[in-house]
Design an enzyme around this catalytic site. Structure first.
Site, short mmCIF file in Angstrom:
data_model
loop_
_atom_site.label_atom_id
_atom_site.label_comp_id
_atom_site.label_asym_id
_atom_site.label_seq_id
_atom_site.Cartn_x
_atom_site.Cartn_y
_atom_site.Cartn_z
N SER A 52 38.95 49.85 61.17
CA SER A 52 39.60 50.16 62.17
C SER A 52 38.78 50.17 63.58
O SER A 52 39.08 50.19 64.49
CB SER A 52 40.42 51.34 62.26
OG SER A 52 41.64 51.04 61.38
N LYS A 55 39.55 48.08 66.55
CA LYS A 55 40.31 48.42 67.41
C LYS A 55 39.63 48.56 68.64
O LYS A 55 40.46 48.82 69.81
CB LYS A 55 41.31 49.62 67.05
CG LYS A 55 42.30 49.27 65.75
CD LYS A 55 43.17 50.36 65.61
CE LYS A 55 44.03 50.01 64.43
NZ LYS A 55 43.43 50.29 62.98
N SER A 112 45.03 55.47 65.30
CA SER A 112 44.79 54.53 64.88
C SER A 112 45.69 53.57 64.14
O SER A 112 45.61 52.84 63.36
CB SER A 112 43.71 54.51 63.57
OG SER A 112 43.05 53.40 63.32
#
Length: 413
Positions: A52, A55, A112
């Site tokens: 993640s 991102k 997230s």
């Protein structure tokens, strides 16, 4: 330990500090957020799945779109079937549900949320994640990330987890090096410091009517210092940036903290446990803050001896004073006197130094090198220079003609 710049160039030939660090992760890096100086690294050029932490690039492009007026914080964003059904963190919004950009962004940056990330990407890229992925890869090249970095989705999930939504255009998995993650984080904070207003939030409800809030996965946030369960991880001055985890990537974390005007960025990739990524980040942060400090070598609006003035064509004045547009700071070992540095100046071509010139116009650059680490600052005009009248220019040309003529005659005798 030798200090390097974030792009890999060596800063110091000599040992500047004896690093006591033994980082228990596959790769890691510690950099100064302002200059990009690398204070520690381990396997920083090994390409790994970032999970993640991907991102951060999604956040970057969303904030770019807002800055460019292509998107507003209050605009409603629709949730596609893909966004609503994507696995992993999030799973908080239903198909065709509409939320403001600011709430979708909070879902992405605090919790997230894969769902919020996909919804925002599709809004910006005309409903196509592939189009957004192209923007991600283009941005990576534009800010100097290496060819080892490649994106194929906006969330950091594996293709297997995306199932039928996995890209047919961009194959393979998302890959980044720790150094490239550092470059991404540095540029993101430089261009969009407002991101920290989101990443420092420990918990927040997505909708006012929600029973439970979204909880930030970043245990090291200073805001957790009074938390029953996470106060042991809370770190003074830490206000971001992004966690990540998949079975393939391991436990990852990009952290940033500021103390006494010094902001550091850390990257840990491939830690063995959720807690270990924070333990190793603490080691890196403590090492940086305990051993290094920021020194201002050049102040803003300062005249440099190497280029105090620039000649001007067709102006009332023949020269204009020059000063630095910004100040430059360097990271040095604590107690080290940063007194010797090299300055190399370059003026813009003469054809671009024609009156009228306004105060603040960029007329050159100065490369300031300290211990083989070079930063560049613009040299700007420190005064207005009006364009001379044709009458003044004519008499100046006549004067120059006779001056040159007399010099030529004098040289004959």
């Amino acid at each position: 330990m030798v200090i390097f710049n974030i792009n890999g160039s060596k800063i110091a030939n000599a040992e500047v500090a004896s690093s006591p660090l033994s980082i228990e992760a596959e790769s890691a890096i510690l950099i100064d957020a302002t200059s990009g100086q690398v204070l520690f690294e381990k396997n920083a050029d090994a390409a790994r799945e970032p999970a993640s932490m991907t991102k951060m690039m999604t956040e970057y492009l969303v904030l770019d779109a807002i800055k460019e007026g292509k998107l507003t914080w209050d605009e409603l964003v629709n949730t596609s079937k893909y966004a609503s059904s994507v696995l992993g963190s999030g799973q908080m919004i239903a198909e065709n549900e509409k939320l403001p950009v600011k709430d979708m962004f909070a879902l992405m940056s605090i919790y997230s949320g894969n769902d919020g990330s996909v919804a925002l990407a599709e809004r910006i890229a005309g409903g196509s994640e592939d189009n957004f992925v192209k923007m991600m890869n283009d941005k990576a090249k534009a800010i100097g990330m290496s060819d080892k970095t490649s994106f194929n989705n906006v969330t950091g999930l594996n293709r297997e987890d995306l199932k039928e939504y996995a890209s047919k255009t961009y194959t393979g998995e998302n890959l980044m090096t720790a150094r490239d993650v550092g470059i991404l984080a540095q540029n993101l904070l430089k261009d969009h410091p407002e991101l920290l207003n989101y990443t420092k939030i420990t918990s927040q409800k997505l909708r006012p009517a929600d029973k439970s809030p979204m909880t930030n996965w970043n245990w090291m946030l200073e805001g957790y210092k009074d938390s029953t369960y996470r106060k042991g991880y809370a770190y003074q001055g830490l206000d971001g940036l992004k966690t990540g985890h998949t079975d393939e990537a391991g436990w990852c974390f990009t952290g940033t903290a500021e103390r006494n005007g010094l902001r550091l960025i850390t990257v840990v990739m491939g830690a063995k446990t959720e807690a270990k990524r924070f333990d190793e980040t603490r080691k890196l942060m403590d090492y940086g803050f305990n051993n290094f400090e920021k020194k201002q070598l050049v102040n803003e609006k300062t005249a440099l001896d190497e280029a105090k003035v620039a000649s001007v064509t067709k102006g009332v004045e023949l020269e204009v004073p020059l000063v630095t547009k910004n100040g430059l700071s360097y990271i040095v070992q604590k107690g080290e006197a940063a007194t010797e540095f090299k300055v190399e100046t370059t003026l813009v071509e003469e054809g671009k130094r024609i009156a009228p010139i306004k105060k603040g116009d960029v007329l050159g650059t100065a490369k300031i090198t300290y211990k083989n680490h070079t930063q560049t600052v613009d040299l700007i005009a420190d005064a207005d220079v009006e364009k001379a009248s044709w009458w003044r220019l004519m008499f100046r040309a006549i004067g120059n003609f006779f001056s040159n003529l007399f010099s030529d005659i004098k040289s004959l005798f």
